[in-house]
Design a protein around this motif. Structure first.
Motif, short mmCIF file in Angstrom:
data_model
loop_
_atom_site.label_atom_id
_atom_site.label_comp_id
_atom_site.label_asym_id
_atom_site.label_seq_id
_atom_site.Cartn_x
_atom_site.Cartn_y
_atom_site.Cartn_z
N GLU A 93 2.51 2.08 -3.29
CA GLU A 93 1.63 2.47 -4.41
C GLU A 93 0.86 3.76 -4.13
N THR A 94 1.10 4.40 -2.96
CA THR A 94 0.31 5.57 -2.55
C THR A 94 1.21 6.79 -2.39
N SER A 95 0.69 7.96 -2.78
CA SER A 95 1.47 9.19 -2.65
C SER A 95 1.64 9.55 -1.18
N LEU A 96 2.73 10.28 -0.88
CA LEU A 96 3.01 10.69 0.49
C LEU A 96 1.88 11.57 1.05
N LYS A 97 1.29 12.42 0.17
CA LYS A 97 0.21 13.30 0.59
C LYS A 97 -1.00 12.50 1.01
N GLU A 98 -1.33 11.46 0.25
CA GLU A 98 -2.49 10.63 0.56
C GLU A 98 -2.25 9.84 1.85
N ILE A 99 -1.01 9.37 2.03
CA ILE A 99 -0.69 8.63 3.25
C ILE A 99 -0.85 9.53 4.48
N GLU A 100 -0.37 10.77 4.36
CA GLU A 100 -0.46 11.72 5.47
C GLU A 100 -1.92 12.04 5.78
N LYS A 101 -2.73 12.26 4.70
CA LYS A 101 -4.14 12.58 4.89
C LYS A 101 -4.86 11.44 5.63
N TYR B 258 0.84 -1.21 0.00
CA TYR B 258 0.00 0.00 0.00
C TYR B 258 0.87 1.26 0.00
N TYR C 135 -6.34 19.21 4.05
CA TYR C 135 -6.93 18.03 3.44
C TYR C 135 -8.48 18.04 3.49
#
Length: 456
Positions: free
Chosen positions: A410-418, A407, A453
């Motif tokens: 495959e996921t952007s750092l911004k999405e992980i943080e959100k 996961y 976010y």
């Protein structure tokens, strides 16, 4: 410090004239009674003794034998108006350094005393070096080409020829003692003594004695004078290892040495001067010890004129192959074995290990492997089990951990943080103070993330 010279002669006039001639270059004492002089020799060390062959009714050769029994290191020059080949040979057999006839030529006497002092120092140095060779550690080189080690080499080069006090810090096993020795051996004091004092290994009641020495009778069991490390290391270097463990009461006495270059042996009223370079080391946080009241702040600033921070081995991984090569060659020679190196797999295990014991632990691991190995190439099976098992455990992941890894990959750092902010708010039922604490950010930082976010 001026060498101590003792004159034993039953003629007061001769004693007075010799004291006058020698007082500028030596600490001089004289006695007309040989037995009073012997009592003093039992309490104090003398570099040179000028001894008359005939002292009243006493035979100087008998006194010579007794001096050598009390202090074998004392250098004795015989003096007599009754010179003969027989008595001079007898004096030499009993340990006299030289034999002079009266009336004495002062210039000639000065030359003989100077030679006697050099002889005394040489004997001390030979004894000291013999002891050092006996205690010599199995490795004494600094190995590494990494950037952190290049910085260490630069500091050693800058410090080697100046007398600035140095504090070497770092975890256990990083090589603090080797760096201290390198500073001494590469600098202007290299021909003088390098003495190590481990402040953590010596009981508190003995550490002061070890550092400053004592006079005979200073305490029960003090049957003779004892030279402390500061006296033995005069003109050289003292390495105070684990200085953070030095008792607080003794720290004030060390501070005096650093400030005034003088100390007083236990049981003595005579202040002695010393010219010693101080290098200290610790694996403890001295600032925390200062806050706890266990280390003097003024002493800290005295010893920490220049600090060398030794990097942990995990912070200089690129040096591991060089260290491995060095230790394998060393152990191969010591064990009379032919070990050419490590397999690729064994090297990988070592490169991925965190080495909590640093270089010292790596040396122990490779010594273990060298003992076990029979193929000439160290393999994984030759390494200690705990090293291999930790590597396997580190590489072994659960299905859940692998799913998380996939996961994240495959996921952007911004999405992980959100997502991290959102799920942590949910876990804490919307309480922002606890959420900020769990995420390790400030309340204002959390509010900024919520707004950024659009988290409801």
């Amino acid at each position: 410090m001026k060498p101590y010279v003792l004159i034993i002669d039953d003629e007061p006039g001769i004693c007075a004239s010799l004291k006058l001639a020698l007082k500028n270059d030596y600490n001089v004492l004289s006695y007309n009674n040989p037995y009073e002089a012997l009592d003093l020799i039992e309490k104090q060390n003398f570099t040179v003794v000028l001894l008359d062959l005939k002292i009243g009714a006493d035979n100087g050769l008998c006194i010579l034998k007794k001096i050598k029994e009390v202090d074998p290191n004392a250098v004795v020059i015989m003096m007599t108006a009754y010179g003969s080949i027989g008595t001079s040979v007898e004096a030499m057999k009993n340990g006299a350094f030289n034999y002079l006839t009266k009336p004495l030529n002062i210039d000639e006497l000065m030359i003989h005393i100077k030679q006697a002092v050099e002889f005394y120092k040489l004997n001390e140095q030979v004894s000291f070096l013999s002891e050092e060779l006996r205690k010599k550690r199995f490795y004494d080189e600094i190995i590494g080409e990494s950037e952190p080690m290049q910085h260490v080499y630069m500091l050693i080069d800058k410090l080697k020829n100046i007398d600035t006090n140095v504090l070497i810090t770092g975890e256990s096993g990083t090589g603090k003692e080797i760096v201290a020795k390198a500073i001494h051996e590469s600098g202007k004091r290299s021909n003088e003594r390098y003495i190590i004092v481990n402040c953590a290994a010596i009981p508190e009641n003995l550490l002061e004695l070890e550092l400053f020495g004592c006079k005979k009778g200073a305490f029960t069991g003090a049957v003779s004078d004892h030279k402390g490390k500061f006296e033995l290391a005069d003109k050289g270097t003292i390495f105070l290892d684990e200085i953070g463990d030095m008792p607080i009461g003794l720290q004030s006495k060390l501070l005096r040495v650093l400030q005034s270059k003088e100390f007083t042996p236990l049981g003595s009223s005579n202040v002695r001067n010393t010219d010693v370079r101080i290098i200290a080391a610790t694996n403890r946080n001295l600032m925390e010890l200062i806050e706890a009241g266990d280390f003097r702040q003024d002493l800290y600033y005295r010893i920490n004129v220049m600090e060398i921070k030794m990097p942990a081995l995990r912070d200089r991984i690129s040096d591991i192959p060089f260290l491995c090569s060095h230790f394998i060659n060393l152990f191969s020679k010591n064990m009379n074995k032919s070990i050419k190196g490590l397999t690729k797999e064994a090297t990988e295990v070592l490169l991925n290990y965190d080495f909590p014991g640093n270089v010292r632990q790596l040396a122990n691991i490779l010594e273990h492997a060298a003992i076990i190995n029979s193929s000439g190439i160290i393999d994984v099976k030759d390494l200690p089990d705990e090293i291999v098992f930790r590597k396997l455990a580190k590489n072994k992941k659960t299905d859940y951990e692998r799913e998380i890894d996939e996961y994240l990959a495959e996921t952007s750092l911004k999405e992980i943080e959100k997502r991290a902010v959102g799920v942590t708010l949910d876990k804490n039922s919307g309480r922002r103070d606890q959420t900020a604490k769990d995420l390790g950010i400030s309340k204002r930082g959390l509010l900024n993330k919520i707004n950024e976010y659009g988290i409801k």
